[in-house]
Scaffold this active site. Structure first.
Site, PDB file in Angstrom:
ATOM      1  N   HIS A   1      57.358  46.270 135.408  1.00 50.14           N
ATOM      2  CA  HIS A   1      57.721  47.589 135.950  1.00 50.14           C
ATOM      3  C   HIS A   1      58.439  47.396 137.286  1.00 50.14           C
ATOM      4  CE1 HIS A   1      57.383  51.581 137.674  1.00 50.14           C
ATOM      5  NE2 HIS A   1      57.234  52.013 136.428  1.00 50.14           N
TER       6      HIS A   1
ATOM      7  N   GLY B   1      60.209  58.835 139.926  1.00 50.50           N
ATOM      8  CA  GLY B   1      59.465  59.622 140.907  1.00 50.50           C
ATOM      9  C   GLY B   1      60.348  60.422 141.846  1.00 50.50           C
TER      10      GLY B   1
ATOM     11  N   ASN C   1      52.399  56.256 131.924  1.00 52.89           N
ATOM     12  CA  ASN C   1      52.014  55.235 132.896  1.00 52.89           C
ATOM     13  C   ASN C   1      51.309  55.964 134.032  1.00 52.89           C
ATOM     14  OD1 ASN C   1      51.818  53.277 134.829  1.00 52.89           O
ATOM     15  ND2 ASN C   1      54.033  52.947 135.062  1.00 52.89           N
ATOM     16  N   TRP C   2      50.001  55.775 134.090  1.00 54.39           N
ATOM     17  CA  TRP C   2      49.226  56.526 135.084  1.00 54.39           C
ATOM     18  C   TRP C   2      49.261  55.869 136.466  1.00 54.39           C
ATOM     19  CZ3 TRP C   2      44.192  58.486 132.093  1.00 54.39           C
ATOM     20  CH2 TRP C   2      44.585  59.499 131.222  1.00 54.39           C
ATOM     21  N   LYS C   3      49.933  54.733 136.564  1.00 55.49           N
ATOM     22  CA  LYS C   3      50.085  54.057 137.867  1.00 55.49           C
ATOM     23  C   LYS C   3      48.735  54.013 138.595  1.00 55.49           C
ATOM     24  CE  LYS C   3      54.935  55.174 137.818  1.00 55.49           C
ATOM     25  NZ  LYS C   3      56.163  55.456 138.546  1.00 55.49           N
TER      26      LYS C   3
ATOM     27  N   GLY D   1      55.800  58.790 134.057  1.00 56.54           N
ATOM     28  CA  GLY D   1      54.890  58.585 135.180  1.00 56.54           C
ATOM     29  C   GLY D   1      54.230  59.897 135.568  1.00 56.54           C
ATOM     30  N   GLY D   2      54.765  60.531 136.599  1.00 60.92           N
ATOM     31  CA  GLY D   2      54.173  61.747 137.160  1.00 60.92           C
ATOM     32  C   GLY D   2      53.780  62.806 136.136  1.00 60.92           C
TER      33      GLY D   2
ATOM     34  N   SER E   1      61.506  60.292 135.781  1.00 62.96           N
ATOM     35  CA  SER E   1      61.451  61.750 135.885  1.00 62.96           C
ATOM     36  C   SER E   1      61.578  62.457 134.526  1.00 62.96           C
ATOM     37  CB  SER E   1      62.502  62.258 136.878  1.00 62.96           C
ATOM     38  OG  SER E   1      62.271  61.691 138.162  1.00 62.96           O
TER      39      SER E   1
ATOM     40  N   GLU F   1      64.295  51.957 132.815  1.00 60.47           N
ATOM     41  CA  GLU F   1      63.867  52.833 133.904  1.00 60.47           C
ATOM     42  C   GLU F   1      64.766  52.613 135.115  1.00 60.47           C
ATOM     43  OE1 GLU F   1      59.492  54.089 133.279  1.00 60.47           O
ATOM     44  OE2 GLU F   1      59.515  52.329 134.553  1.00 60.47           O
TER      45      GLU F   1
ATOM     46  N   GLU G   1      58.177  48.826 140.019  1.00 59.08           N
ATOM     47  CA  GLU G   1      57.298  48.826 141.205  1.00 59.08           C
ATOM     48  C   GLU G   1      56.675  47.451 141.397  1.00 59.08           C
ATOM     49  OE1 GLU G   1      55.090  52.252 139.992  1.00 59.08           O
ATOM     50  OE2 GLU G   1      56.847  53.491 140.401  1.00 59.08           O
TER      51      GLU G   1
END
Ligand code: 13P
Length: 253
Positions: free
Chosen positions: A97, A176, A11-13, A237-238, A216, A170, A99
């Site tokens: 998600h 993150g 997920n490149w957000k 993600g990251g 993470s 998640e 977020e």
């Protein structure tokens, strides 16, 4: 369960310009070329979908959207529909998600509408669920998962043997933050999710549905997480932003 092919999804957000996204997608395609027994998907921003689709031509990496609107088209400024995602080359879409729930007012009801819209055009829905730190501290984790799954999947039926639904667990406190759920904590949540899916969708589908862990995920912890029986992949993600790092996660086995 050997019937479930692992899925590693990135997920490149809200990162990368179209040029950077196309460059990194092409690099990733090279890095994971020939890797077998694992499905790979990346979800860049909407403006990067077309160039990334082009960069992924000839590769087996699937493309996903990060969100969608439930209507096919209309006066909904700033929104993107399921047929549009499909037309630009997506096979998947991330829905609900945390977020989006946290910052953009996403509810179990809108999640439900979005899943229907995705399935209507044949997009695979990656439904995200997970508790906040406060909810975990209050021992409400399983209640939250129950509510999000029942609300999100309300009155939706899937055909058996279908892989159109993917669930991503998640825990919000692990996103993150560098705090990964332990593999035991994740396994407990995943097993519970599968149990709820069995009630909602039937045992067969619950058994074949992939449940990804997100929060993470790194090259250093993926193998341990994947060793658990109900963890079928990762939503990253990251660590998905750098092609080399992400390819190490894809090559976890
Ligand atoms: P991180 O891997 O950066 O914790 O993000 C997880 C996530 O939200 C993926 O959807």
């Amino acid at each position: 369960m050997d019937t479930r092919t692992p899925l590693i999804a990135g997920n490149w957000k809200m990162f990368k310009t179209p040029r950077e996204a196309a460059r990194d997608a092409a690099a990733l395609a090279k890095l994971v070329q020939g890797v077998e027994g694992v499905d790979v998907m990346i979800a860049p921003t909407f403006v990067c979908l077309a160039p990334v689709a082009q960069a992924l031509e000839g590769s087996s990496i699937a493309l996903g959207g990060q969100n969608l609107h439930w209507e096919k088209e209309g006066a909904f400024t700033g929104e993107i529909s399921a047929p549009m995602l499909k037309a630009v080359g997506c096979s998947h879409v991330i829905i609900g998600h945390s977020e989006r729930r946290q910052y953009f007012g996403e509810t179990d009801q809108t999640v439900n509408q979005k899943i229907r819209a995705a399935l209507d055009v044949g997009l695979k829905a990656v439904l995200c669920v997970g508790e906040t730190e406060e909810e975990r501290d209050q021992e409400k984790t399983l209640n939250v998962l129950d509510k999000q799954l029942k609300g999100g999947l309300k009155d939706i039926s899937f055909s058996s043997g279908d892989d159109t639904l993917v669930v991503a667990y998640e825990p919000v406190w692990a996103i993150g933050t560098g705090k990964t759920a332990t593999d035991e904590q994740a396994q407990e949540a995943h097993a519970y999710i599968r149990q709820v899916l069995a009630v909602l969708l039937g045992k067969e589908l619950a058994k074949s549905t992939r449940i990804l862990y997100g929060g993470s995920v790194k090259p250093a912890n993926i193998a341990q997480l994947m060793s658990k029986p109900d963890i079928d992949g990762g939503l990253v993600g990251g660590a998905s932003l750098d092609p080399e790092t992400f390819s190490q996660i894809v090559r976890f086995q």
